[in-house]
Write a protein that holds these residues in place. Structure first.
Motif, PDB file in Angstrom:
ATOM      1  N   TRP A 222       0.827  -1.203   0.000  1.00 23.62           N
ATOM      2  CA  TRP A 222       0.000   0.000   0.000  1.00 23.62           C
ATOM      3  C   TRP A 222       0.863   1.255   0.000  1.00 23.62           C
ATOM      4  N   ASN A 290      -7.958   7.874  -0.943  1.00 27.05           N
ATOM      5  CA  ASN A 290      -7.751   7.838  -2.386  1.00 27.05           C
ATOM      6  C   ASN A 290      -8.946   8.405  -3.147  1.00 27.05           C
ATOM      7  N   VAL A 398      -4.910  -1.191  -0.347  1.00 29.20           N
ATOM      8  CA  VAL A 398      -5.498   0.147  -0.394  1.00 29.20           C
ATOM      9  C   VAL A 398      -7.001   0.072  -0.134  1.00 29.20           C
TER      10      VAL A 398
END
Length: 421
Positions: A222, A290, A398
């Motif tokens: 990640w 994100n 993620v």
């Protein structure tokens, strides 16, 4: 819920936040002043020369970051920050003097811009280590959000006032203000306590410590995948903010004052979204963070469409929202997942990778604009940001990495229910 609670906002946190507010004011104005110092130099310079000067700052920043991270894990972090601030105050003062005298040479602008990047390479890893190392884990999201709100609030004023001052009195005086802000921040940081991890009686060599930091960095998918993502995104974003934006503002949006308003709007988005992130603690912090990256390409898109100032300001605001959403999730993840004694080294690898392509991005901004036109270059920047925000979601960590729940004290923890067999 109190946002600024003395129970978690300790002395180091308060001093570092105050110093960051002071330096953030000057730092927000300085890129605008530097860009227009180049554009107004009277030597026919355009976006290509602006890109070269910006790249000159980022090259030493990238090259020296790893050394800066290792130094910050070996020496008292607050002293590393003070030294870097004093160095930056001096380099900016000399740059200001040259601009005020008039018609600085390109090599002098390149050299002094590089000096600023060198100072930042030692400051940044130490600063991140101080913030991450002095905030209680259970209050991390709140603390990081308040820190970002304070910093970005000063940047709103710095960008807006910087643009006005560049238009009113010229870029040289804005650079004088930036030098003074660095000096004031250094004076504040002298009062920080050294709370770095115990370094022990004997430390291995610098190369060994860099190797340990690298092993920690590459072992986490990640971590390195998002750093790779940002190596390209940051190159595009900086090209837009430092090269294309000022050039377009000078041509059709009213000049430095207008671009200062746009940059201030981005900081305003960071501040207002900070209130949200201070209260919201999403379980999957990297996934949510994100999500903010999808907004990073909005300014490039607005400029590519040839929109007037107001929609461009709105796009910058949305980009600022995305920045805070990402940064808070990222900092919470780093604090949770990375051992404290390795924070500065891992942060240095993070910054090194994230900034690695920024020199190329700004140096090539002018040639790319000549090849594709500024509009084509802006479309490309917007597309890269969107594509990379989507691509990193392919990394399972993620999507799945979750916030650790705080553990209740043993004396008050509820007994686990018995299970039938």
């Amino acid at each position: 819920m109190q946002i600024f609670d003395p129970a978690w906002a300790g002395r180091n946190y308060r001093i570092q936040t105050a110093a960051t507010v002071v330096s953030g004011f000057g730092n927000a104005a300085a890129p605008i002043a530097t860009a227009f110092a180049v554009l107004n130099a009277g030597q026919g310079w355009h976006e290509t020369e602006v890109g070269y000067v910006t790249a000159a700052r980022t090259v030493p920043l990238v090259v020296l970051l790893l050394v800066g991270g290792a130094v910050a894990d070996r020496l008292p972090r607050h002293l590393v920050m003070v030294g870097a601030n004093v160095f930056n105050a001096g380099s900016q003062a000399v740059l200001a003097a040259l601009v005020l005298i008039g018609h600085p040479s390109l090599w002098a602008l390149l050299l002094l811009s590089a000096a600023g990047g060198a100072g930042q390479a030692f400051y940044a890893p130490a600063a991140e280590g101080v913030i991450l190392g002095t905030v209680p884990a259970e209050h991390a999201a709140k603390a990081f959000s308040v820190f970002k709100m304070a910093m970005n609030g000063s940047q709103i004023a710095g960008a807006a006032l910087g643009g006005v001052l560049v238009a009113a009195v010229g870029p040289g005086w804005v650079l004088v203000v930036d030098a003074g802000c660095f000096a004031a921040a250094a004076a504040l940081r002298v009062g920080l306590d050294d709370v770095s991890a115990d370094r022990g009686p004997a430390r291995p060599g610098l190369v060994h410590e860099l190797r340990v930091g690298w092993q920690e960095f590459r072992s986490r998918q990640w971590l390195w995948s998002i750093v790779v993502q940002f190596s390209l995104i940051n190159a595009c974003v900086l090209a837009v903010e430092a090269v294309y934006g000022p050039t377009i503002a000078k041509e059709r949006m009213g000049g430095a004052g207008s671009w200062g308003v746009a940059m201030a709007a981005m900081s305003a988005g960071m501040v207002l979204s900070g209130f949200l992130m201070a209260r919201w603690q999403p379980r999957r912090m990297l996934l949510v963070g994100n999500g903010g990256v999808f907004l990073f390409g909005m300014p490039a898109l607005a400029l590519a469409l040839g929109l007037p100032l107001v929609p461009v300001v709105a796009a910058m605001f949305l980009s600022g929202v995305g920045i805070t959403v990402f940064v808070v999730g990222w900092m919470v993840t780093l604090q949770q997942e990375i051992p404290e004694e390795l924070l500065s080294r891992v942060s240095a690898y993070d910054s090194f990778g994230s900034f690695a392509l920024m020199p190329a991005g700004t140096a090539l901004a002018g040639p790319v604009a000549k090849a594709l036109g500024i509009t084509g270059a802006l479309w490309a920047c917007s597309a890269v940001c969107l594509a990379l925000a989507a691509a990193v979601l392919l990394v399972p960590e993620v999507r799945r990495l979750e916030r650790a729940l705080p553990q209740a004290p043993a004396a008050t923890r509820e007994p686990e229910p018995a299970t039938s067999g």
